[in-house]
Design an enzyme around this catalytic site. Structure first.
Site, short mmCIF file in Angstrom:
data_model
loop_
_atom_site.label_atom_id
_atom_site.label_comp_id
_atom_site.label_asym_id
_atom_site.label_seq_id
_atom_site.Cartn_x
_atom_site.Cartn_y
_atom_site.Cartn_z
N ARG A 160 25.20 50.88 13.71
CA ARG A 160 26.29 49.58 13.22
C ARG A 160 25.22 49.05 12.23
O ARG A 160 23.66 48.37 12.32
CB ARG A 160 26.04 48.66 15.09
N HIS A 170 27.33 39.47 9.85
CA HIS A 170 25.77 38.74 10.42
C HIS A 170 25.87 37.43 9.22
O HIS A 170 24.89 37.93 9.36
CB HIS A 170 25.27 40.47 11.07
N GLU A 219 27.63 37.13 17.12
CA GLU A 219 27.79 36.18 17.88
C GLU A 219 27.68 35.06 16.70
O GLU A 219 27.06 34.26 16.95
CB GLU A 219 26.07 36.69 17.59
N ASN A 268 26.57 41.34 22.98
CA ASN A 268 24.64 41.31 22.70
C ASN A 268 23.92 40.60 23.81
O ASN A 268 24.00 39.45 24.04
CB ASN A 268 24.49 40.47 21.43
N TYR A 280 20.31 40.33 25.94
CA TYR A 280 18.99 40.18 25.37
C TYR A 280 18.14 40.51 27.29
O TYR A 280 17.59 41.04 27.09
CB TYR A 280 18.11 39.65 24.57
N GLU A 283 24.02 45.17 21.20
CA GLU A 283 22.36 44.73 20.88
C GLU A 283 21.49 44.88 22.32
O GLU A 283 22.41 44.28 22.93
CB GLU A 283 22.37 43.10 19.89
C1 GBH Z 1 20.28 38.74 17.69
O1 GBH Z 1 20.57 37.76 18.72
C2 GBH Z 1 20.67 38.82 16.80
O2 GBH Z 1 22.00 39.44 16.38
C3 GBH Z 1 19.92 40.07 15.40
O3 GBH Z 1 20.70 39.56 14.40
C4 GBH Z 1 18.69 39.38 15.61
O4 GBH Z 1 17.82 40.11 15.25
C5 GBH Z 1 18.05 39.90 17.40
O5 GBH Z 1 19.11 38.82 18.17
C6 GBH Z 1 16.67 39.37 18.00
O6 GBH Z 1 16.29 37.62 17.34
O7 GBH Z 1 15.59 29.87 22.27
O8 GBH Z 1 18.46 28.34 22.92
O9 GBH Z 1 18.15 28.34 20.54
C7 GBH Z 1 19.69 37.76 19.79
C8 GBH Z 1 20.55 36.35 20.87
C9 GBH Z 1 20.90 34.35 20.80
C10 GBH Z 1 18.34 34.65 20.62
C11 GBH Z 1 19.61 33.31 20.38
C12 GBH Z 1 17.93 33.19 20.58
C13 GBH Z 1 18.47 31.55 20.67
C14 GBH Z 1 18.18 30.83 22.05
N1 GBH Z 1 19.97 34.98 20.20
N2 GBH Z 1 18.64 32.30 20.93
S1 GBH Z 1 17.41 29.04 21.95
#
Ligand code: GBH
Length: 619
Positions: free
Chosen positions: A108, A154, A201, A334, A336, A400
């Protein structure tokens, strides 16, 4: 009763899990035969060559300070930009060979809009060198038997579309511009690429890019009260337009093309069994995910958002709503980490408080290098079930999922990534159970990321790769997690993490890997004991896990009592196990096979460790 204290074992990503749910973990489990395994990247995070071969600047060049741009005040690590990063633009062929060497079958990646259209529009001309680059990439992938999954957006918006006059995603005129870019991509690559997503996202680049300003474009284009909702509305309209163009494109149709959108969501678990907290957690999931998914799968914004936001939430005309509804062939997700959510009533006008849900983490959630990332594998299974129920068994691709370590790691340190191996083993195990036990329609899983790269506002201070990137020499070093992932992809089943864990990290012993290899070291039972002891010592009891959201108050009380009873019975059983384990560990260990040096890197026998790990003085 025996009381024991947890002494020397330092575990920050244990297996089985800490906490009361789930109570056990068994690596393994087959995936469906046609399951898609892959790795992901994004153009701006890996390509570099930001001003080469006719590429126009993007909002991430100006935000992160590429070339002579002054970084935006929201850019945290000011010294780092995406100007070079992994230099993938120049190393594409060898990166594809690297993928092939890992046994990768699906990849991807995203297309850089300003590399194809330097000013964002056809009026500024098509950059043929940029077009050719993605042809070469796609051809190289296919030549190696790797199926491309392409993301159109992206986050690297052409800077020419983010100006005081034309304000990027805040301006409705972006919608036709995005459609034209999408059409160009379908026309160029539609006969070679079957799987597409429009956006990565929407939540992240609208809330953080136009709300808080921690991502591009950031200041001065931020207003946390209204801008995320306005930008998000235009993203949805642009998605619908692109999908309409996709479905009308003859090359795409001839190729059996499929298109979706990738949204992101942490799992929000109710902090208690109270109806108020359950509803607050539901609203949190709606504000993160249903915001973008409901209009596509259900035809309108979530009722909770409409009710709370009033005129702050734009509305769709009937034609727009009809075009949006059904505008995706699959659900890209996605994910995490997870958190607990409780009710938080307020009268503010702010994205962060609009859901009236406050989130928190507990000390037993393992943490990654990224401040926001708490590993809670069961959260993914719950989220998958939530998506499955709300969107009528939609086909899901996890696009992701990943774990970060510190950017300062040397490559020798970086490749020994026990925590990441265990994160993936736990999370893919939850995906497997969501499919096999819950019947969720998960079609594929992409780990994030192929290699360490430019981590947006955090620059190179965090590493998400399964392959280590040396940003000085540009050498790539596959980590243990890459080897584990290769094994998992090849077997189409969650590989046992033991052979991939280091002897020194503490995890292998904690998991009883040596015991599995036939040694008499303490086994898995000990970890369960350590968990139980720790809870006893700290008095930590995880909040009741609410699995049936509609339980009324009485039923939930009964459930609570039953759970408590079960926990007490389990603790009793653990006590018996503990006694047995102590007897077992204290018997003489004389097997001569284990007296010499370990015979392989996966042998983790440490004689006497049982006693070191559990302080039994007060028995
Ligand atoms: C992904 O987003 C991205 O798609 C990718 O490009 C990136 O490398 C990867 O994460 C790792 O960071 O603390 O409330 O501001 C992940 C989802 C959503 C994670 C927003 C961080 C911050 C929330 N992201 N979040 S906040």
């Amino acid at each position: 009763m025996l009381t024991l204290s947890h002494s020397t074992l330092a575990i920050d990503f244990p297996m089985p899990y800490r906490g009361l749910y789930p109570s056990s973990y068994v690596p393994g489990g087959k995936f469906p035969d046609d399951f898609i395994w892959g790795l992901g990247t994004a153009a701006y995070q890996i390509e570099g060559a930001w001003d080469e071969d006719g590429r126009g600047p993007s909002i991430w060049d100006t935000f992160s300070g590429a070339g002579s741009y002054e970084p935006n005040e929201g850019h945290e690590v000011k010294s780092d930009s995406g100007a070079v990063t992994c230099d993938h633009y120049h190393r594409m062929e060898e990166d594809v060979r690297l993928m092939a060497s890992l046994g990768l079958k699906n990849y991807r990646f995203s297309i850089s809009w300003p590399r194809l259209l330097p000013t964002g529009t056809l009026a500024g001309g098509i950059n043929q060198k940029g077009v050719a680059f993605y042809h070469r990439l796609i051809d190289a992938l296919r030549a190696h038997g790797i199926t491309p999954f392409v993301t159109l957006f992206h986050w690297d918006l052409p800077q020419a579309l983010q100006t005081p006059a034309l304000r990027g995603w805040l301006d409705r005129r972006i919608v036709p511009h995005f459609r034209v870019f999408a059409e160009l991509c379908f026309e160029q690559y539609g006969d070679k690429v079957r799987y597409w997503t429009t956006f990565n996202e929407a939540w992240t680049f609208t809330v953080l890019g136009y709300g808080t300003g921690s991502k591009a474009p950031g200041r001065p284009y931020i207003d946390i009260s209204t801008f995320p909702y306005i930008a998000g509305h235009h993203v949805l309209l642009a998605h619908a337009e692109a999908v309409e163009a996709f479905r009308a494109n003859s090359k795409v149709r001839a190729n059996g093309g499929q298109i979706g959108i990738t949204n992101n969501c942490d799992w929000n678990e109710p902090a208690s069994s109270s109806a108020a907290d359950i509803a607050a957690a539901e609203r949190a999931n709606e504000w993160w995910l249903a915001w973008f998914a409901d209009p596509i799968w259900l035809g309108s914004y979530p009722a909770s958002m409409v009710a709370r936001l009033g005129s702050r939430l734009p509305t769709f005309t009937a034609t727009e709503a009809a075009k949006l509804r059904g505008s995706a062939d699959f659900f890209g997700l996605n994910h995490y980490g997870s958190q607990f959510a409780r009710e938080n009533r307020n009268n503010l006008s702010n994205y962060w408080s609009d859901a009236e849900s406050a989130s928190f983490h507990t000390a037993d959630m393992p943490r990654a290098a990224s401040v926001w990332l708490y590993g809670v594998p069961w959260g993914l299974r719950k989220l998958l079930n939530w998506v499955d129920r709300r969107y009528h068994h939609v086909p899901i691709y996890v696009t992701e999922n990943g774990w970060s370590t510190k950017g300062s790691e040397s490559w020798a340190e970086g490749v020994v990534d026990d925590g990441r191996v265990l994160y993936y083993a736990n999370y893919t195990g939850e995906v497997q159970r969501a499919i096999a036990e819950d019947g969720v329609n998960v079609r594929g899983y992409f780990a994030w990321s192929l290699m360490d790269n430019f981590e947006w506002e955090r620059g190179f201070s965090e590493r998400f790769g399964l392959v280590y990137t040396d940003f000085v020499t540009q050498a790539r070093h596959p980590k243990a997690s890459a080897r584990w992932f290769s094994a998992t992809m090849a077997a189409n089943a969650v590989a046992d993490p033991c052979p991939f864990l280091s002897a020194s990290g503490g995890y292998a012993a904690a998991m009883g890997c040596a015991a599995k290899a036939g040694t008499p070291a303490c086994g898995e039972g000990d970890v369960a004991l350590a968990v139980a002891m720790q809870q006893e010592v700290q008095g930590a009891v995880a909040p009741l896990q609410v699995q049936i959201m509609a339980l009324d108050a009485v039923l939930s009380q009964v459930a609570y009592m039953l759970t408590t009873l079960l926990v007490l019975v389990a603790l009793g059983a653990l006590g018996a196990l503990l006694a047995a384990a102590l007897v077992y560990c204290r018997r003489p260990k004389i097997d001569p096979r284990y007296m010499g040096a370990p015979t392989s890197s996966t042998s983790v026998l440490q004689p006497g460790k049982c006693d070191d790990r559990f302080d039994s003085d007060d028995m």
